[in-house]
Design a protein around this motif. Sequence first.
Motif, PDB file in Angstrom:
ATOM      1  N   ARG A   7       0.832  -1.200   0.000  1.00 13.30           N
ATOM      2  CA  ARG A   7       0.000   0.000   0.000  1.00 13.30           C
ATOM      3  C   ARG A   7       0.865   1.248   0.000  1.00 13.30           C
ATOM      4  O   ARG A   7       1.950   1.270   0.559  1.00 13.30           O
ATOM      5  N   THR A  16     -11.817  -0.960   0.353  1.00 14.06           N
ATOM      6  CA  THR A  16     -12.052  -1.853   1.485  1.00 14.06           C
ATOM      7  C   THR A  16     -13.188  -2.804   1.141  1.00 14.06           C
ATOM      8  O   THR A  16     -14.189  -2.391   0.557  1.00 14.06           O
ATOM      9  N   GLU A 122      -7.431  -3.193  -0.635  1.00 10.95           N
ATOM     10  CA  GLU A 122      -6.235  -3.071   0.197  1.00 10.95           C
ATOM     11  C   GLU A 122      -6.515  -3.355   1.664  1.00 10.95           C
ATOM     12  O   GLU A 122      -5.600  -3.635   2.430  1.00 10.95           O
ATOM     13  N   ARG A 123      -7.810  -3.265   2.042  1.00 11.40           N
ATOM     14  CA  ARG A 123      -8.173  -3.508   3.446  1.00 11.40           C
ATOM     15  C   ARG A 123      -9.368  -4.444   3.503  1.00 11.40           C
ATOM     16  O   ARG A 123     -10.212  -4.445   2.607  1.00 11.40           O
ATOM     17  N   PHE A 144      -5.853   2.666  11.774  1.00 12.56           N
ATOM     18  CA  PHE A 144      -5.173   1.852  10.765  1.00 12.56           C
ATOM     19  C   PHE A 144      -4.272   2.710   9.879  1.00 12.56           C
ATOM     20  O   PHE A 144      -3.108   2.381   9.636  1.00 12.56           O
ATOM     21  N   GLU A 145      -4.820   3.840   9.413  1.00 12.05           N
ATOM     22  CA  GLU A 145      -4.046   4.734   8.544  1.00 12.05           C
ATOM     23  C   GLU A 145      -2.941   5.460   9.313  1.00 12.05           C
ATOM     24  O   GLU A 145      -1.814   5.572   8.851  1.00 12.05           O
ATOM     25  N   LEU A 199      -9.826  -5.219  11.336  1.00  8.44           N
ATOM     26  CA  LEU A 199      -9.476  -4.558  10.074  1.00  8.44           C
ATOM     27  C   LEU A 199      -8.075  -5.018   9.700  1.00  8.44           C
ATOM     28  O   LEU A 199      -7.134  -4.843  10.475  1.00  8.44           O
ATOM     29  N   ALA A 201      -4.889  -5.517   6.638  1.00  8.56           N
ATOM     30  CA  ALA A 201      -4.308  -5.260   5.316  1.00  8.56           C
ATOM     31  C   ALA A 201      -4.339  -6.586   4.561  1.00  8.56           C
ATOM     32  O   ALA A 201      -3.844  -7.599   5.066  1.00  8.56           O
TER      33      ALA A 201
END
Length: 440
Positions: A7, A16, A122-123, A144-145, A199, A201
């Motif tokens: 990512r 997502t 990506e998620r 998460f970010e 959540l 990756a």
Amino acid sequence: MLHIPMRENHNTQASTKAVILVGGPSRGTRFRPLSLDVPKPLFEVAGHPIIHHCLKAVAKVPDVREVMLVGYYDESVFRDFIKDASKEFPQFRILYLREYTALGTAGGLYHFRDAILKGKPERLLVLNADVCCSFPLGEMMRLFEEKDAEAVILGTRVSNESASNFGCIVSDSHTKRVLHYVEKPESHISNLINCGVYLFATECIFPAIRSAIKRRTTRARFLSYPSSDNLESSFVAAGDDEDAEKSEVLRLEQDILSDLADSNRFFVHETKDFWRQIKSAGSAVPANALYLQKAFQAESPELTAPSATIVPPVYIHPTATIDPTAKLGPNVSIGPRVVVGAGARIKDSIVLEDTEIRHDACVMHSIIGWSSRVGAWARVEGTPIPVASHSTSIVKQGIKVQSITILGKECAVGDEVRVQNCVCLPYKELKRDVCNEVIM
């Protein structure tokens, strides 16, 4: 090894997908007698199926375009629900992926990895359907970010006494990094527990599951004996990759999360809001109360307005008929076509469709099954349990009994009969007082 491009940190609009784990018919035995007539994910709590609350939460995540229900119920079970939900949530596609057998919370994800990875999300949001909470998915996404995480788990605090019944998380209170994870530890390590909402990756979770499969199959090969050809085994030689994939039953909680804790990119978002599992049939009553209270705080138009005879929060289906002298609430859900007679009192209960509660009857801390009848002046009641408790059983005279009274489908309670702390299987008629019994 599954290779997916890394990512880019600046991409805050990464795609997502969401997976809701719904289990199957051989699970949910603790939800009987209610699960005899409806699959647990479709049981209505606060006016909506349990799984609907999950979808409603996912709908608030902006970039989700596909939601997959993974389980091993027959495909027909969710057909009507998906049809209705697709109209309510047009922003994403909803589909059901059926496992050929119970593969576990991680095994199901891995089995359907091609479908999940289609479109290169990506998620991956993963929610257990039998969880009641406010689902703070937005906060999990932000963490998460912010941390450039591989995984974020939702956690909550419970009493030290009940913590060992759950997966326990040891974390760094400053960085929120997960340092250690143990599923149902034998001794106390933490009162921060796993809420069953994750959540991931996608570039990390599927290789992690693959590594767990390899470990298992290698261990199984080493433990096998030359004379064991005729013995049934759930494992195969490590080289037989395709067969290994088919035979693996893997759980996120026992097999994956402890390994993720070894990385430096596994974090926990601790919710201060409500959380509860919906495991037993009785646990639907406190879950109903929690969802109704949340809806009341949000001033949901679905709830009935407070009045002299409505103690909020109360949900009444538009097709129900309630006598104006009946008093309802707090924490009551009334299903379709229910009829409640004059002077009846209902509190902390779920009354399911086509049921009749006759005049001056009292229903408290109970679930009244579909098409049942509670006679005039009858009392159907359970025992209140503390809000913080994660159990719906109590001990009376040295015997463990259900604190919530549950009547299955088409049960009848006679006039002036008292039913307390009982579980009644479908199609039974109660003509005498009963207490602390399972009526079969």
